[in-house]
Scaffold this motif. Structure first.
Motif, PDB file in Angstrom:
ATOM      1  N   ASP A  27       0.828  -1.218   0.000  1.00 50.32           N
ATOM      2  CA  ASP A  27       0.000   0.000   0.000  1.00 50.32           C
ATOM      3  C   ASP A  27       0.855   1.258   0.000  1.00 50.32           C
ATOM      4  O   ASP A  27       0.444   2.283  -0.540  1.00 50.32           O
ATOM      5  CB  ASP A  27      -0.911   0.017   1.235  1.00 50.32           C
ATOM      6  CG  ASP A  27      -1.906  -1.118   1.228  1.00 50.32           C
ATOM      7  OD1 ASP A  27      -2.780  -1.136   0.353  1.00 50.32           O
ATOM      8  OD2 ASP A  27      -1.799  -2.005   2.096  1.00 50.32           O
ATOM      9  N   LEU A  28       2.022   1.186   0.612  1.00 44.92           N
ATOM     10  CA  LEU A  28       2.918   2.332   0.701  1.00 44.92           C
ATOM     11  C   LEU A  28       4.335   1.860   0.426  1.00 44.92           C
ATOM     12  O   LEU A  28       4.797   0.871   1.008  1.00 44.92           O
ATOM     13  CB  LEU A  28       2.840   2.968   2.095  1.00 44.92           C
ATOM     14  CG  LEU A  28       3.799   4.133   2.374  1.00 44.92           C
ATOM     15  CD1 LEU A  28       3.454   5.328   1.488  1.00 44.92           C
ATOM     16  CD2 LEU A  28       3.753   4.545   3.847  1.00 44.92           C
ATOM     17  N   LEU A  29       5.018   2.562  -0.474  1.00 46.42           N
ATOM     18  CA  LEU A  29       6.394   2.238  -0.828  1.00 46.42           C
ATOM     19  C   LEU A  29       7.290   3.389  -0.403  1.00 46.42           C
ATOM     20  O   LEU A  29       7.032   4.541  -0.762  1.00 46.42           O
ATOM     21  CB  LEU A  29       6.519   2.003  -2.333  1.00 46.42           C
ATOM     22  CG  LEU A  29       5.737   0.813  -2.892  1.00 46.42           C
ATOM     23  CD1 LEU A  29       5.741   0.841  -4.415  1.00 46.42           C
ATOM     24  CD2 LEU A  29       6.327  -0.489  -2.397  1.00 46.42           C
ATOM     25  N   GLY A  30       8.331   3.079   0.357  1.00 47.60           N
ATOM     26  CA  GLY A  30       9.225   4.111   0.852  1.00 47.60           C
ATOM     27  C   GLY A  30      10.584   4.054   0.180  1.00 47.60           C
ATOM     28  O   GLY A  30      11.140   2.976  -0.030  1.00 47.60           O
TER      29      GLY A  30
ATOM     30  N   ILE B 116      -1.580   3.308  -4.823  1.00 45.53           N
ATOM     31  CA  ILE B 116      -0.322   2.936  -4.186  1.00 45.53           C
ATOM     32  C   ILE B 116       0.449   4.229  -3.930  1.00 45.53           C
ATOM     33  O   ILE B 116       0.777   4.957  -4.871  1.00 45.53           O
ATOM     34  CB  ILE B 116       0.520   2.008  -5.092  1.00 45.53           C
ATOM     35  CG1 ILE B 116      -0.357   0.894  -5.687  1.00 45.53           C
ATOM     36  CG2 ILE B 116       1.699   1.452  -4.310  1.00 45.53           C
ATOM     37  CD1 ILE B 116      -1.045   0.044  -4.682  1.00 45.53           C
ATOM     38  N   TYR B 117       0.730   4.524  -2.679  1.00 43.76           N
ATOM     39  CA  TYR B 117       1.414   5.762  -2.342  1.00 43.76           C
ATOM     40  C   TYR B 117       2.931   5.545  -2.312  1.00 43.76           C
ATOM     41  O   TYR B 117       3.418   4.490  -1.901  1.00 43.76           O
ATOM     42  CB  TYR B 117       0.935   6.289  -0.990  1.00 43.76           C
ATOM     43  CG  TYR B 117      -0.446   6.887  -1.068  1.00 43.76           C
ATOM     44  CD1 TYR B 117      -0.633   8.217  -1.413  1.00 43.76           C
ATOM     45  CD2 TYR B 117      -1.575   6.097  -0.833  1.00 43.76           C
ATOM     46  CE1 TYR B 117      -1.904   8.755  -1.499  1.00 43.76           C
ATOM     47  CE2 TYR B 117      -2.850   6.632  -0.922  1.00 43.76           C
ATOM     48  CZ  TYR B 117      -3.007   7.963  -1.263  1.00 43.76           C
ATOM     49  OH  TYR B 117      -4.265   8.496  -1.364  1.00 43.76           O
ATOM     50  N   VAL B 118       3.641   6.550  -2.763  1.00 47.74           N
ATOM     51  CA  VAL B 118       5.100   6.519  -2.798  1.00 47.74           C
ATOM     52  C   VAL B 118       5.609   7.611  -1.870  1.00 47.74           C
ATOM     53  O   VAL B 118       5.219   8.785  -2.009  1.00 47.74           O
ATOM     54  CB  VAL B 118       5.626   6.724  -4.231  1.00 47.74           C
ATOM     55  CG1 VAL B 118       7.144   6.809  -4.243  1.00 47.74           C
ATOM     56  CG2 VAL B 118       5.150   5.592  -5.133  1.00 47.74           C
TER      57      VAL B 118
ATOM     58  N   LEU C 208       1.104   5.172   6.070  1.00 47.24           N
ATOM     59  CA  LEU C 208       0.534   3.856   5.792  1.00 47.24           C
ATOM     60  C   LEU C 208      -0.924   3.796   6.234  1.00 47.24           C
ATOM     61  O   LEU C 208      -1.782   3.264   5.514  1.00 47.24           O
ATOM     62  CB  LEU C 208       1.348   2.772   6.501  1.00 47.24           C
ATOM     63  CG  LEU C 208       0.861   1.332   6.316  1.00 47.24           C
ATOM     64  CD1 LEU C 208       0.863   0.937   4.849  1.00 47.24           C
ATOM     65  CD2 LEU C 208       1.713   0.361   7.132  1.00 47.24           C
ATOM     66  N   ASP C 209      -1.231   4.363   7.397  1.00 45.08           N
ATOM     67  CA  ASP C 209      -2.629   4.408   7.851  1.00 45.08           C
ATOM     68  C   ASP C 209      -3.487   5.217   6.888  1.00 45.08           C
ATOM     69  O   ASP C 209      -4.626   4.844   6.579  1.00 45.08           O
ATOM     70  CB  ASP C 209      -2.710   5.004   9.260  1.00 45.08           C
ATOM     71  CG  ASP C 209      -2.223   4.035  10.322  1.00 45.08           C
ATOM     72  OD1 ASP C 209      -2.206   2.826  10.058  1.00 45.08           O
ATOM     73  OD2 ASP C 209      -1.848   4.499  11.418  1.00 45.08           O
ATOM     74  N   ARG C 210      -2.946   6.325   6.417  1.00 39.34           N
ATOM     75  CA  ARG C 210      -3.703   7.153   5.481  1.00 39.34           C
ATOM     76  C   ARG C 210      -3.932   6.424   4.159  1.00 39.34           C
ATOM     77  O   ARG C 210      -5.016   6.493   3.570  1.00 39.34           O
ATOM     78  CB  ARG C 210      -2.941   8.455   5.223  1.00 39.34           C
ATOM     79  CG  ARG C 210      -3.662   9.437   4.318  1.00 39.34           C
ATOM     80  CD  ARG C 210      -2.811  10.670   4.095  1.00 39.34           C
ATOM     81  NE  ARG C 210      -1.539  10.324   3.477  1.00 39.34           N
ATOM     82  CZ  ARG C 210      -1.397  10.164   2.162  1.00 39.34           C
ATOM     83  NH1 ARG C 210      -2.419  10.304   1.360  1.00 39.34           N
ATOM     84  NH2 ARG C 210      -0.218   9.863   1.666  1.00 39.34           N
ATOM     85  N   ALA C 211      -2.914   5.678   3.713  1.00 39.11           N
ATOM     86  CA  ALA C 211      -3.039   4.956   2.449  1.00 39.11           C
ATOM     87  C   ALA C 211      -4.077   3.846   2.531  1.00 39.11           C
ATOM     88  O   ALA C 211      -4.661   3.465   1.508  1.00 39.11           O
ATOM     89  CB  ALA C 211      -1.683   4.378   2.049  1.00 39.11           C
ATOM     90  N   CYS C 212      -4.318   3.331   3.736  1.00 37.83           N
ATOM     91  CA  CYS C 212      -5.222   2.188   3.890  1.00 37.83           C
ATOM     92  C   CYS C 212      -6.582   2.559   4.466  1.00 37.83           C
ATOM     93  O   CYS C 212      -7.372   1.668   4.799  1.00 37.83           O
ATOM     94  CB  CYS C 212      -4.561   1.138   4.785  1.00 37.83           C
ATOM     95  SG  CYS C 212      -2.983   0.520   4.172  1.00 37.83           S
TER      96      CYS C 212
END
Length: 824
Positions: free
Chosen positions: A240-243, A281-283, A528-532
């Motif tokens: 969901d989140l890529l760092g 998908i957030y980056v 990550l919480d915001r992305a999900c």
């Protein structure tokens, strides 16, 4: 790929009595255990990495294993940002071979005492997965070293890739054993586990997954040489989140997604997102920080104090330049030594006064490239020491052993300058640690005879190819390959006035001390919480097999159009309005011939012959093409150029939209589009009567997208006072008269039918692209209280339509069904 056997031993789960743990036969029962672990906080955090943050040693006499936390491990440090009540579970392998008959007992002990879940990989699998594929293939490739020669990294080996996948699945199986997918979060770390999100997403479509890459992501030219490039990309996109540490690394990843998967990213309110089958998908660009408390306690440690006093005496009257690197080909140690050699050759006054202390940490994996690097480093150091050394002075001091952390801290505190000269590196926290240690501490200052009020200073020379470089704006940045420039930078660093050194240090200290590892971890999990946050409101479907698996996520009201239902409605209604887009709906976008097939023409004609039907083709194409193709469909209505031209049947005259008919803006637009066509290979201009369209489908993906944005900005500026709108679509930039939309066509047709006393009992509207969304919206807002409305998009994707069909073949199947119906 997904049919690898499960990890053979299940983790002991539920404590039934003190010291007694019951095994679990059914994987589903793991949810009970997971809920017990989650009671202390809203949901536990499962951290997955290639190795657990543990030191392990076996007593040769008793045969007992002894375990302890590895205090230097990032996995332990990142939980400082959470309250002690929050539950962390670590999943990874042990850096030791454990006999099969010992594994169950050790697994229970590690879970109970350390919150760790070990993944026991067979030695051969561990070797092929970690040492061969990860260290000898992926690591060099991601650091821009193609395996042109087998002496420097391994060539791609399919069996090693299979081992990589097997290991990732084994890790995923262990995560499944301890996770509660409803409330827990999974944080996967680094390139060793890039396909693990696929296995988790296949099992739990809504689980929260974050992934952080701790090494560079290479440019698309390098990454595309990876034979399994799409499988790895899709694995990452199942998170969901890529760092990433820097924007450069994220930019390379986004470019690969565009070139290989056709995905475009968007930025909104400071965030970068990729729309991947309805999942955003957030980056995140998030440089990691250091553990402040650990450094501060090390500075006051008695061992550090005694070492610092000893070093101060050993290097009296010397100025220390410090380097700390792993023995690795990408760290640029030999280039650093060559720069030191050049410095001493050019500046005679520095001979006897400057010492380069190079601490070499043990290599993480063996290989011929490591040995070659070590040989080169030692050869260069010996040459420098022979040429410039004399009794009492050694210009280059190599410390090639495992150096305790408190000893490194002492070197940090005494070094006047620190140099990191890697040719490619992920983040590299050495400069951060150096800055904090130069700030000093009360006991260390006392031991070294430094006044607590004394100003602090530090000087950094850093490679522009490491992740921490952008955040250290006061450092002297260098190209490590330019030995002369690095030598000059070292000279500048040594000659910088004290006042300037203090200013640079203060700037760095403010940043490093406030952006520590706890800040990094908290920031990542907030995003990550915001992305999900919308997970629970979406419907999810799994698509694809093996490592091509991905999840389609759509709103709960969005569903596939049931042909049976629409046929039932079609049979019992007396008046119907049918709207069809053309490209991508009746004819596939991939079709070489854009003319309709004979079957499409026959089906449309059959629908038009039914007096209860009002059928319209609503397209962006020109009226001449559409009227020629459907000439035999006498009763077919055509709305060409998105509705600018409209006719009700072949006998009717063409009507034009009631908007400004002044097309003088074309004289301004056409030269601009032709200019971009000349400079963008693979693009062309389509001229319509009411619009001009710039196509770049066959251009380079990145360059075409870049040119399209530039063209849009250019046209919006030069046409600011014209009655037109500049819109972008799928590989197009279009300029058309304001007020012309497909939505107006649907609204006009429905209004005319109502005025004529034939208000439709059923409305069917099918389209596939952005322009069709106007029709869907218009139909949804129309006054059709007693009318059955079917707005349907082609392709499973976010839409204003309530229904979808998979592809044009499904549309044709629907038309075949409609034309075969007889009235009730």
């Amino acid at each position: 790929m997904l049919d690898f056997p499960l990890t053979p031993r299940s983790l002991p789960r539920v404590i039934t009595a003190p010291g007694i743990m019951s095994g679990l036969e059914d994987r589903e029962a793991g949810r009970d255990f997971s809920s017990l672990l989650s009671e202390s906080c809203g949901g536990k955090i499962v951290v997955v990495a290639s190795f657990l943050p543990l030191n392990c040693q076996k007593d040769t006499e008793s045969g007992r294993w002894h375990f302890s936390f590895e205090e230097d491990s990032l996995l332990l440090q990142l939980k400082d940002g959470w309250s002690p009540d929050c539950q962390f579970i670590y999943v990874g392998s042990l850096n030791a071979d454990v006999e099969p008959n010992e594994q169950d007992e050790i697994a229970g002990e590690l879970l109970e005492k350390f919150g760790c879940v070990p993944t026991f990989l067979p030695p051969d699998l561990q070797r092929r997965y970690y040492h061969s594929f990860c260290k000898q293939y992926l690591w060099p490739l991601f650091h821009y070293m193609l395996p042109m020669s087998s002496d420097y990294g391994d060539r791609f080996d399919r069996s090693n890739w299979q081992a990589y996948v097997s290991a990732n699945k084994a890790f995923a199986d262990k995560v499944v054993e301890v996770i509660n997918p409803e409330c827990d979060s999974v944080w996967v770390h680094d390139y060793h586990l890039m396909v693990l999100p696929t296995f988790l997403r296949r099992r739990f479509t809504r689980v929260k997954i974050g992934f952080f890459l701790h090494i560079p992501f290479p440019s698309s030219e390098i990454y595309r040489t990876l034979p399994v490039r799409e499988e790895v990309l899709r694995g990452l996109l199942n998170a969901d989140l890529l760092g990433f540490h820097t924007f450069n690394y994220a930019r390379h990843f986004l470019s690969c997604c565009g070139r290989l998967l056709g995905l475009n990213y968007e930025t909104k309110r400071g965030y970068i997102g990729l729309d991947y089958l309805g999942r955003m998908i957030y980056v995140k660009i998030s440089p990691i920080g250091i553990h402040m408390k650990r450094l501060e306690s090390a500075l006051d440690h008695p061992s550090c104090l005694s070492k610092a006093v000893g070093l101060k005496y050993e290097f009296r009257d010397k100025r220390i330049i410090l380097g700390i690197d792993d023995m690795d080909i990408v760290k640029g140690i030999s280039l650093k030594l060559q720069a030191m050699e050049q410095l001493l050759r050019q500046h005679l006054d520095l001979r006897g006064r400057v010492v380069l202390v190079q601490i070499i940490d043990p290599e993480r994996s063996a290989g011929s490239d490591v040995q070659d690097t070590r040989d080169e480093v030692y050869t260069t150091a010996e040459r420098i020491n022979r040429a410039f050394g004399f009794p009492g002075y050694i210009p280059v001091v190599l410390i090639d052993r495992s150096v305790p952390f408190h000893e490194k801290v002492a070197y940090y505190a005494l070094a006047e300058c620190c140099i990191v000269n890697a040719v490619s590196d992920g983040m590299n926290l050495v400069p951060y640690e150096y800055v904090i240690c130069r700030q000093g501490a009360a006991k260390l200052d006392e031991a070294l005879g430094i006044s607590p009020e004394a100003p602090r200073s530090s000087t950094l020379v850093v490679s522009e190819f490491i992740g921490c470089s952008p955040s250290l704006s006061g450092a002297i940045r260098v190209n490590p390959w330019d030995v002369d420039a690095v030598a000059d930078a070292l000279n500048v660093a040594l000659g910088t006035p004290d006042a300037e050194k203090q200013l640079r240090h203060e700037k760095h200290y403010r940043y490093v001390s406030t952006h520590d590892v706890a800040y990094w971890a908290q920031s990542f999990f907030q995003d990550l919480d915001r992305a999900c946050k919308d997970h629970s409101t979406k419907q999810c479907w799994g698509l694809g097999f093996g490592l091509s698996f991905r999840v389609l996520s759509l709103s709960a009201s969005f569903r596939k159009l049931s042909i049976e239902r629409i046929l039932h409605s079609y049979k019992r209604t007396k008046s119907r309005a049918l709207f069809f887009d053309y490209d991508g709906t009746l004819v596939p976008n991939t079709s070489i011939s854009k003319a309709p097939s004979s079957e499409v023409i026959s089906l449309i004609d059959t629908l038009c012959r039914d007096p209860r039907n009002t059928v319209f083709i609503v397209s962006g194409r020109g009226r001449q093409s559409l009227s020629d193709w459907f000439s035999q469909c006498k009763n077919l209505g055509i709305a060409a150029e998105h509705g600018y031209f409209l006719r009700w049947n072949s006998e009717a005259e063409w009507e034009t939209s009631r908007v400004d008919k002044d097309f003088s803006w074309k004289k301004t637009t056409d030269p601009v589009m032709k200019l971009y066509t000349e400079t963008t290979d693979g693009s062309h201009v389509e001229t319509k009567e009411s619009a001009l369209v710039w196509h770049y489908h066959y251009a380079d993906h990145d360059f075409g997208s870049f040119q399209a944005k530039e063209l849009q900005d250019h046209l919006e500026n030069v046409l600011a006072n014209e009655p037109v709108v500049v819109k972008t679509g799928h590989h197009i930039v279009e300029v058309k008269t304001q007020g012309v939309t497909k939505g107006m066509v649907a609204e006009k047709v429905l209004t005319e039918l109502a005025k004529g006393g034939t208000k439709p009992d059923m409305v069917l509207c099918i389209g596939d692209d952005r322009s069709d969304e106007d029709m869907f919206e218009s139909i949804s807002k129309a006054s059709l209280e007693e009318t059955e409305v079917f707005a349907c998009t082609v392709g499973q994707k976010p839409s204003k339509a309530r229904y979808y069909l998979d592809d044009p073949e499904d549309v044709l199947a629907l038309l075949r069904g409609l034309t075969s119906q007889k009235p009730c």
